[in-house]
Design a protein around this motif. Structure first.
Motif, PDB file in Angstrom:
ATOM      1  N   MET A 147       5.941   7.131   2.363  1.00  0.00           N
ATOM      2  CA  MET A 147       6.188   6.074   1.383  1.00  0.00           C
ATOM      3  C   MET A 147       6.504   6.675   0.014  1.00  0.00           C
ATOM      4  N   TYR A 148       5.770   7.703  -0.356  1.00  0.00           N
ATOM      5  CA  TYR A 148       6.032   8.384  -1.629  1.00  0.00           C
ATOM      6  C   TYR A 148       7.444   8.965  -1.639  1.00  0.00           C
ATOM      7  N   SER A 203      10.189   6.204  -1.884  1.00  0.00           N
ATOM      8  CA  SER A 203      10.194   5.319  -3.044  1.00  0.00           C
ATOM      9  C   SER A 203      10.273   6.046  -4.374  1.00  0.00           C
ATOM     10  N   PRO A 223       7.494  -1.805  -8.172  1.00  0.00           N
ATOM     11  CA  PRO A 223       7.290  -1.071  -6.925  1.00  0.00           C
ATOM     12  C   PRO A 223       8.245  -1.539  -5.826  1.00  0.00           C
ATOM     13  N   VAL A 224       8.588  -0.631  -4.912  1.00  0.00           N
ATOM     14  CA  VAL A 224       9.386  -0.984  -3.745  1.00  0.00           C
ATOM     15  C   VAL A 224       8.503  -1.761  -2.770  1.00  0.00           C
ATOM     16  N   VAL A 268       6.815  -2.953   0.603  1.00  0.00           N
ATOM     17  CA  VAL A 268       6.557  -2.365   1.925  1.00  0.00           C
ATOM     18  C   VAL A 268       6.213  -3.502   2.873  1.00  0.00           C
ATOM     19  N   THR A 319      -1.339   1.039   2.092  1.00  0.00           N
ATOM     20  CA  THR A 319      -0.216   0.959   1.161  1.00  0.00           C
ATOM     21  C   THR A 319      -0.693   0.791  -0.273  1.00  0.00           C
ATOM     22  N   TYR A 334       5.389   1.863  -4.850  1.00  0.00           N
ATOM     23  CA  TYR A 334       5.468   0.964  -3.692  1.00  0.00           C
ATOM     24  C   TYR A 334       4.242   0.076  -3.636  1.00  0.00           C
ATOM     25  N   ARG A 335       4.395  -1.106  -3.048  1.00  0.00           N
ATOM     26  CA  ARG A 335       3.286  -2.050  -2.865  1.00  0.00           C
ATOM     27  C   ARG A 335       3.511  -2.870  -1.604  1.00  0.00           C
ATOM     28  N   CYS A 356      13.590  -2.285   0.435  1.00  0.00           N
ATOM     29  CA  CYS A 356      12.220  -2.294   0.966  1.00  0.00           C
ATOM     30  C   CYS A 356      12.015  -1.075   1.837  1.00  0.00           C
ATOM     31  N   ILE A 357      10.758  -0.825   2.161  1.00  0.00           N
ATOM     32  CA  ILE A 357      10.377   0.156   3.184  1.00  0.00           C
ATOM     33  C   ILE A 357       9.760  -0.632   4.321  1.00  0.00           C
TER      34      ILE A 357
END
Length: 441
Positions: free
Chosen positions: A158-159, A162, A170-171, A173, A187, A195-196, A209-210
């Motif tokens: 994730m790191y 993003s 934040p991107v 998730v 997350t 990210y959130r 998004c992820i």
């Protein structure tokens, strides 16, 4: 610990193991007989496997299952894979190693590494070897990043995905519900500005998004693909259950980021080791940076143990000719063992559920497995049990009244009438689970 016929060397090693056992018992620690650089141990075990032999007495910690009290609480909320203990008890000392006091002292594992400097080269070779034998993931052209379980690698991915993105917010998730219950807290654990957690991927309407793609899915065992098709969507594929004991291997996965874990593969949850196969070098570099900054690498003892364990799994399918292994029935083969156990457990559970009429399960699926060279039925690591009793809105609460602890469906973004039950616990725990479920109607 080593194979039979090792002579004086085996006697010396046996004495070392006895001393280690005494020392660890006095200290109250768990004994791990670990070894990395004694090649004759590997040759001895390989020779015994080739002869269809079985390892000698296991260490004390691998003893028989403890008896359960009639009113024992069955904690099946977590995926503790203690079912595999029986297999490794059969393997015995061929799954053991010795770590000498002078080994693994440096921070660095590979002076020549240009990317993942804390990855033990022997572990990388065994990981790639096993994937090639099973055929569940492409390894050529991929970078390998090791982590403290798939959990750390999930954070690292994730790191990496993003951190170069926009910084004003934040991107998001997302993951399709029902999703793995740990995704939301993992997350948001670091409260990162990168990210959130944003919930169910099926209802996501944004662009960037992820997406977390767990396949086979935890909790329901479904085979999944990414659902968000926008140009700004990036995916992390959580494939920790994509092994032949859980689902047919229909092809070699070749996604951008693929996560795997020793815990789900061999049952060694306490070793806390996972790896990621990463296509993009820059993403892999950023994942390595995250692991470096958060834990300064990954425990070498865990990597050494995992190297030995994965080698035992691969040897049984590669060193021993398959025809001889099937004929003798004496060579411990992990995927065969686990699939037999899970097939039998699922057969019993489905029959029990059908007889009670109080519950239902997802429809049984099957497919041709390229590894097994035959059609096999999927045997998920968890049962996604749905309560069909009229007036019952909380299945976890119903089961708790029968001393069965499961994870309620709302934790997975799903219905509280569903509950996730671990299928990988010990035999006597599973037997008692079936008995208690059969009494509910």
């Amino acid at each position: 610990m080593a194979g039979a016929g090792a002579g004086a060397g085996a006697g010396a090693l046996a004495g070392l193991a006895a001393c280690a056992t005494l020392a660890c018992n006095v200290a109250g620690a768990v004994l791990f007989l670990l070894s990395q650089d004694d090649e004759r141990l590997r040759r001895g075990c390989a020779a015994r496997l080739g002869a269809g032999g079985v390892a000698s007495q296991p260490v004390e910690e691998c003893g028989d299952e403890e008896a359960l009290a009639p009113d024992a609480v069955l904690n099946l909320e977590l995926g503790d894979p203690t079912m595999y203990r029986a297999f490794w008890r059969e393997v015995g000392d061929c799954g053991a190693t010795v770590i000498r006091g002078c080994q693994g002292m440096s921070y660095f594992s590979d002076d020549d590494a240009v990317l993942c400097w804390f990855l033990e080269p022997e572990l990388e070779r065994e990981v790639r070897r096993l994937h090639r034998i099973v055929g569940n993931a492409v390894v050529d052209g991929y970078h390998l990043v090791v982590g403290t379980g798939a959990t750390q690698l999930y954070q690292a991915a994730m790191y990496a995905l993003s951190s170069p993105a926009r910084r004003d917010q934040p991107v998001p998730v997302v993951s399709p519900a029902p999703y793995y219950s740990s995704y939301p807290p993992q997350t948001d654990l670091l409260l990162s500005d990168f990210y959130r957690w944003a919930g169910d991927a099926n209802t996501f309407t944004g662009d960037e998004c992820i997406e977390l793609v767990c396949s086979p899915n935890n909790p329901d065992g479904a085979i999944r693909e990414a659902v968000v098709r926008s140009a700004g969507a990036k995916a992390i594929h959580d494939l920790v259950y994509y092994w032949p004991q859980y689902t047919p291997i229909t092809g070699a996965a070749a996604h951008d980021i693929m996560l795997f874990s020793v815990s789900k593969l061999t049952g060694h949850a306490g070793t806390r080791l996972g790896w990621a196969l990463v296509k993009d070098r820059e993403v892999a570099r950023n994942m390595v940076y995250f692991v470096d900054r958060s834990t300064t690498g990954v425990c070498k003892e865990s990597q050494m143990r995992a190297t030995k364990i994965l080698g035992v799994v691969s040897d049984a399918y590669e060193v021993v000719p398959p025809a001889r292994a099937r004929a003798s029935g004496a060579v411990p083969r992990l995927f065969d063992f686990a699939l037999r156990r899970l097939e039998e457990r699922w057969r019993i559970l489905r029959a029990t559920v059908a007889a009670t009429g109080a519950f239902s399960l997802p429809e049984e699926t099957s497919g041709y497995c390229n590894f097994a060279k035959q059609t096999v039925t999927a045997c998920p690591a968890f049962a996604w049990l749905r309560c069909e009793k009229e007036g019952v809105e909380d299945c976890a609460e119903l089961l708790a009244g029968h001393n069965i602890v499961g994870s309620g469906g709302e934790q997975f973004g799903g219905d509280a009438r569903c509950v996730r039950i671990n299928m990988l616990d010990r035999d006597n725990v599973f037997d008692m689970l079936v008995q208690r479920l059969s009494s509910i109607n």
